[in-house]
Motif scaffolding. Structure first.
Motif, PDB file in Angstrom:
ATOM      1  N   LYS A   1      79.754  17.040  67.693  1.00  0.00           N
ATOM      2  CA  LYS A   1      80.903  16.627  68.487  1.00  0.00           C
ATOM      3  C   LYS A   1      80.728  14.754  69.126  1.00  0.00           C
ATOM      4  CE  LYS A   1      81.826  20.561  70.562  1.00  0.00           C
ATOM      5  NZ  LYS A   1      82.592  21.046  71.896  1.00  0.00           N
ATOM      6  N   LEU A   2      79.239  14.480  69.326  1.00  0.00           N
ATOM      7  CA  LEU A   2      79.215  13.354  69.727  1.00  0.00           C
ATOM      8  C   LEU A   2      78.759  12.190  69.022  1.00  0.00           C
ATOM      9  CD1 LEU A   2      77.600  12.223  72.384  1.00  0.00           C
ATOM     10  CD2 LEU A   2      75.317  13.375  71.304  1.00  0.00           C
ATOM     11  N   GLY A   3      78.294  13.036  67.613  1.00  0.00           N
ATOM     12  CA  GLY A   3      77.877  11.398  66.424  1.00  0.00           C
ATOM     13  C   GLY A   3      76.877  11.113  66.400  1.00  0.00           C
ATOM     14  N   CYS A   4      76.685   9.524  66.294  1.00  0.00           N
ATOM     15  CA  CYS A   4      75.818   9.006  65.883  1.00  0.00           C
ATOM     16  C   CYS A   4      75.472   7.959  67.365  1.00  0.00           C
ATOM     17  CB  CYS A   4      75.604   7.949  64.684  1.00  0.00           C
ATOM     18  SG  CYS A   4      75.220   9.086  63.165  1.00  0.00           S
ATOM     19  N   VAL A   5      74.666   7.982  68.267  1.00  0.00           N
ATOM     20  CA  VAL A   5      74.734   7.329  69.309  1.00  0.00           C
ATOM     21  C   VAL A   5      74.369   6.431  68.946  1.00  0.00           C
ATOM     22  CG1 VAL A   5      73.533   7.145  71.538  1.00  0.00           C
ATOM     23  CG2 VAL A   5      73.799  10.066  71.010  1.00  0.00           C
ATOM     24  N   ASP A   6      74.684   5.290  69.761  1.00  0.00           N
ATOM     25  CA  ASP A   6      74.559   3.996  69.085  1.00  0.00           C
ATOM     26  C   ASP A   6      73.217   3.999  69.419  1.00  0.00           C
ATOM     27  OD1 ASP A   6      74.592   1.170  68.604  1.00  0.00           O
ATOM     28  OD2 ASP A   6      76.581   0.264  69.891  1.00  0.00           O
ATOM     29  N   LYS A   7      72.129   2.631  68.669  1.00  0.00           N
ATOM     30  CA  LYS A   7      71.086   2.782  68.641  1.00  0.00           C
ATOM     31  C   LYS A   7      70.846   1.344  69.988  1.00  0.00           C
ATOM     32  CE  LYS A   7      69.023   5.777  65.361  1.00  0.00           C
ATOM     33  NZ  LYS A   7      68.006   5.968  64.224  1.00  0.00           N
TER      34      LYS A   7
END
Length: 394
Positions: free
Chosen positions: A36-42
């Motif tokens: 649900k969160l998906g990839c977090v912007d690094k």
């Protein structure tokens, strides 16, 4: 963990035929939370990455798993003490869980509609217009927020500016409720006049300037969502780029539920608001923030105790936190940091710190409002955690 299904039996021509209704349940497990969160912007700052890592590192079981493990292993599983977000006890159906990917897809259609409506996209920062819908009684007009010197309406605008960090809030002149062609009715128990909330949206949309992202309206009058429902604290419609919240008046729904005079409610308990206190301010802030998040396309949260939880009564709404969980925070952060021309305006650390400072000033003398104190304590603990970890691997 296997999906759960509900089975219902129905009678057909004197014979019982099993009617299988498959409802896949989205368990609040770590793997599903990550989906649900998906990839977090690094590219986020280190402190913001820590905020999201709290749930990514929390492998505590959901309530369904706890019960299964207790039955099999006769043991009680507890969440780690480091967990800052409490999972909801019930696991929702998968269709109720709005992932970040689904939210982006929904907002793509929303932006297409904005394009057809001639809305401006190239703005330095997103702009919300705040519309008071009066008339308001003298106790509201003369009230000032302690520690700020602001009127109640100005203070609520400032709260929205801090909560939606990086968003510009523009206060519009008050508009009389008679300007809205709304269906009306008398409350069945109190006899007070109520207005159908859905009738506000067409006019609100027409009033929104082309450079505005949305319009937030606040009414003194009672609202109701449909003929078969009693009242509503607020409602939003992202397709009309607007939301409406209500002060609400003291009627039985705020005292003893939906039974009205059947529960023996005294007449004095149905009187209008005559004094602005901490609980009223707290309710207004939560309802306004909740409904404004809906304007940004964020649906109800079914995973964590969160500002975006659904509520069915004013008492339930008051008990919900004034905090966005990471699943909902990511959507708001993306909206305020990626959509305007000026990037990265929204930072979680600044959002939390400024919110805590504002709440302390406004609720300083409200000794009985434990929810506000708990929120400030939670924010302070989260800020300490975010500052203690210089970087995190996501």
């Amino acid at each position: 963990m296997k999906p759960s299904y509900e089975y219902k039996e129905c009678a057909t021509d004197g014979l019982y035929q099993k009617n299988v209704t498959k409802k896949k349940v989205y368990h609040n497990t770590l793997s599903n939370i990550k989906k649900k969160l998906g990839c977090v912007d690094k590219n986020l700052c280190a402190t913001d990455q820590v905020f999201y890592s709290v749930i990514l590192q929390d492998d505590s079981p959901c309530q369904c798993e706890k019960e299964a493990l207790e039955q099999v292993q006769d043991m009680h599983i507890q969440s780690p003490k480091t967990a800052k977000f409490k999972k909801l006890t019930s696991c929702p159906e998968v269709l109720s869980c709005q992932s970040f990917k689904q939210w982006k897809s929904t907002m793509s259609m929303n932006f297409f509609n904005r394009f057809l409506d001639g809305m401006k996209f190239q703005v330095d920062r997103l702009k919300l217009y705040f519309l008071p819908i009066g008339p308001f009684p003298d106790c509201i007009n003369s009230f000032q927020l302690k520690g700020t010197g602001m009127t109640l309406i100005q203070g609520l605008c400032e709260f929205l500016r801090l909560f939606f960090n990086g968003c510009e809030i523009v206060l519009l002149p008050m508009l009389d409720i008679s300007s809205f062609p709304c269906k009306r009715r008398k409350h069945c128990s109190t006899g007070k006049e109520q207005y159908l909330v859905g009738d506000f949206f067409p006019k609100l949309k027409s009033m929104l300037p082309k450079d505005g992202f949305g319009i937030v309206a606040l009414s003194w009058h009672d609202l109701y969502p449909s003929d078969d429902l009693n009242f509503v604290l607020g409602q939003a419609n992202a397709n009309y780029y607007s939301c409406v919240a209500s002060f609400g008046r003291f009627d039985p729904t705020y005292v003893k539920g939906f039974q009205g005079r059947k529960n023996g409610i005294a007449v004095e308990e149905m009187q209008d608001i005559k004094k602005v206190g901490g609980k009223l301010i707290w309710k207004l802030m939560k309802v306004l923030a909740h409904e404004t998040c809906h304007v940004f396309g964020v649906l109800h949260c079914w995973s964590y105790e969160c500002l975006m939880n659904e509520s069915h009564s004013s008492a339930e709404a008051l008990q919900q936190p004034l905090i966005l969980c990471p699943l909902c925070m990511k959507k708001i952060q993306h909206a305020l940091s990626r959509w305007p021309k000026t990037k990265n305006l929204f930072q979680i650390k600044k959002h939390l710190a400024s919110l805590a400072k504002f709440l302390k000033a406004v609720l300083a003398e409200e000794t009985e409002l434990t929810e506000g104190k708990k929120t400030c304590e939670w924010i302070e603990d989260m800020l300490k955690l975010m500052m203690a970890v210089p970087s995190v691997q996501l």
